[in-house]
Design a protein around this motif. Sequence first.
Motif, PDB file in Angstrom:
ATOM      1  N   LYS A   1      37.170 -10.231  33.617  1.00 40.37           N
ATOM      2  CA  LYS A   1      35.967  -9.770  34.713  1.00 40.37           C
ATOM      3  C   LYS A   1      36.653  -8.466  35.121  1.00 40.37           C
ATOM      4  CE  LYS A   1      33.501 -13.905  35.572  1.00 40.37           C
ATOM      5  NZ  LYS A   1      32.868 -14.719  36.636  1.00 40.37           N
ATOM      6  N   LYS A   2      37.994  -8.168  35.184  1.00 41.09           N
ATOM      7  CA  LYS A   2      38.436  -7.088  35.482  1.00 41.09           C
ATOM      8  C   LYS A   2      38.530  -5.851  34.780  1.00 41.09           C
ATOM      9  CE  LYS A   2      40.717  -9.091  39.602  1.00 41.09           C
ATOM     10  NZ  LYS A   2      42.024  -9.162  40.206  1.00 41.09           N
ATOM     11  N   ALA A   3      37.822  -6.164  33.668  1.00 41.19           N
ATOM     12  CA  ALA A   3      37.700  -4.846  32.509  1.00 41.19           C
ATOM     13  C   ALA A   3      36.561  -4.064  32.630  1.00 41.19           C
ATOM     14  CB  ALA A   3      38.017  -5.554  31.197  1.00 41.19           C
ATOM     15  N   LEU A   4      36.686  -3.063  32.354  1.00 36.07           N
ATOM     16  CA  LEU A   4      35.550  -2.021  32.420  1.00 36.07           C
ATOM     17  C   LEU A   4      35.064  -1.674  31.110  1.00 36.07           C
ATOM     18  CD1 LEU A   4      36.632   0.683  35.040  1.00 36.07           C
ATOM     19  CD2 LEU A   4      35.132  -1.513  35.543  1.00 36.07           C
ATOM     20  N   SER A   5      33.696  -1.663  30.752  1.00 39.55           N
ATOM     21  CA  SER A   5      33.263  -1.102  29.618  1.00 39.55           C
ATOM     22  C   SER A   5      33.819   0.385  29.378  1.00 39.55           C
ATOM     23  CB  SER A   5      31.687  -1.297  29.367  1.00 39.55           C
ATOM     24  OG  SER A   5      31.098  -0.333  30.228  1.00 39.55           O
ATOM     25  N   LEU A   6      33.740   0.654  27.907  1.00 34.82           N
ATOM     26  CA  LEU A   6      33.879   2.146  27.787  1.00 34.82           C
ATOM     27  C   LEU A   6      33.097   3.166  28.564  1.00 34.82           C
ATOM     28  CD1 LEU A   6      35.758   4.117  26.115  1.00 34.82           C
ATOM     29  CD2 LEU A   6      34.331   3.810  24.404  1.00 34.82           C
TER      30      LEU A   6
ATOM     31  N   GLU B   1      43.665  -2.779  35.098  1.00 32.27           N
ATOM     32  CA  GLU B   1      43.247  -3.379  36.330  1.00 32.27           C
ATOM     33  C   GLU B   1      43.120  -2.650  37.517  1.00 32.27           C
ATOM     34  OE1 GLU B   1      45.034  -7.262  38.647  1.00 32.27           O
ATOM     35  OE2 GLU B   1      45.047  -7.331  36.226  1.00 32.27           O
ATOM     36  N   LYS B   2      44.044  -1.634  37.726  1.00 36.20           N
ATOM     37  CA  LYS B   2      44.018  -0.665  38.751  1.00 36.20           C
ATOM     38  C   LYS B   2      42.865   0.155  38.571  1.00 36.20           C
ATOM     39  CE  LYS B   2      47.891  -1.556  40.561  1.00 36.20           C
ATOM     40  NZ  LYS B   2      49.150  -0.860  41.338  1.00 36.20           N
ATOM     41  N   LEU B   3      42.336   0.476  37.353  1.00 34.81           N
ATOM     42  CA  LEU B   3      41.130   1.397  37.194  1.00 34.81           C
ATOM     43  C   LEU B   3      39.892   0.554  37.646  1.00 34.81           C
ATOM     44  CD1 LEU B   3      40.392   4.059  36.045  1.00 34.81           C
ATOM     45  CD2 LEU B   3      40.041   3.114  33.863  1.00 34.81           C
ATOM     46  N   TRP B   4      39.990  -0.853  37.353  1.00 38.63           N
ATOM     47  CA  TRP B   4      39.082  -1.802  37.486  1.00 38.63           C
ATOM     48  C   TRP B   4      38.857  -1.594  39.437  1.00 38.63           C
ATOM     49  CZ3 TRP B   4      38.836  -6.179  41.050  1.00 38.63           C
ATOM     50  CH2 TRP B   4      37.893  -6.810  40.975  1.00 38.63           C
TER      51      TRP B   4
END
Length: 189
Positions: free
Chosen positions: A6-11, A49-52
Amino acid sequence: MTNSNKKALSLEQREALLTVLKTRFETNMNRHEGLEWANVQAKLDADNEKLWSLHEMERTGGEPDVVGHDNNLDVYIFYDCSPESPKGRRSVCYDREGLDSRKKHKPENNAVDMAAAMGIAILTEEQYRALQRFGNFDMKTSSWVQTPSDIRALGGALFCDYRYGHVFAYHNGASSYYASRGFRGLLQV
């Protein structure tokens, strides 16, 4: 506990966030003189994860931006730089203990748990004062700041705001909450 998936962003989310962060970085060079966006982006590209976490800061109204670089740790430091306390993080008690102690009219959340769930830290009073070098923040709102354990043990919590050309640090019960009080966070990337 949040699943790491859940801590992943879509492209699309990733590209949109990087565009917003780059634009904010280039618009506010006074916050990070001498730093290069390409170096910041390289760090972000290497840490999903930091980007999330930055996405969460942005999603809740924090307007994160780079405010420095720690040469010893080789990390870029992001603070919430929204003019007022982030809108999506207001009306919260200081911590879980404060929230649980309320008998009636409980808010939905607390600052400490929200920050932990976002993967960020709440600003200290010193960091909050440092933020003010870059502009006037919280002229109408206020923000919880990390509270020393001896104050917290007695039921109190600290918050700051900017009025009359000065930063003021105040105390309140940790169970209190107001529509105009939230919290500001930081993230090291």
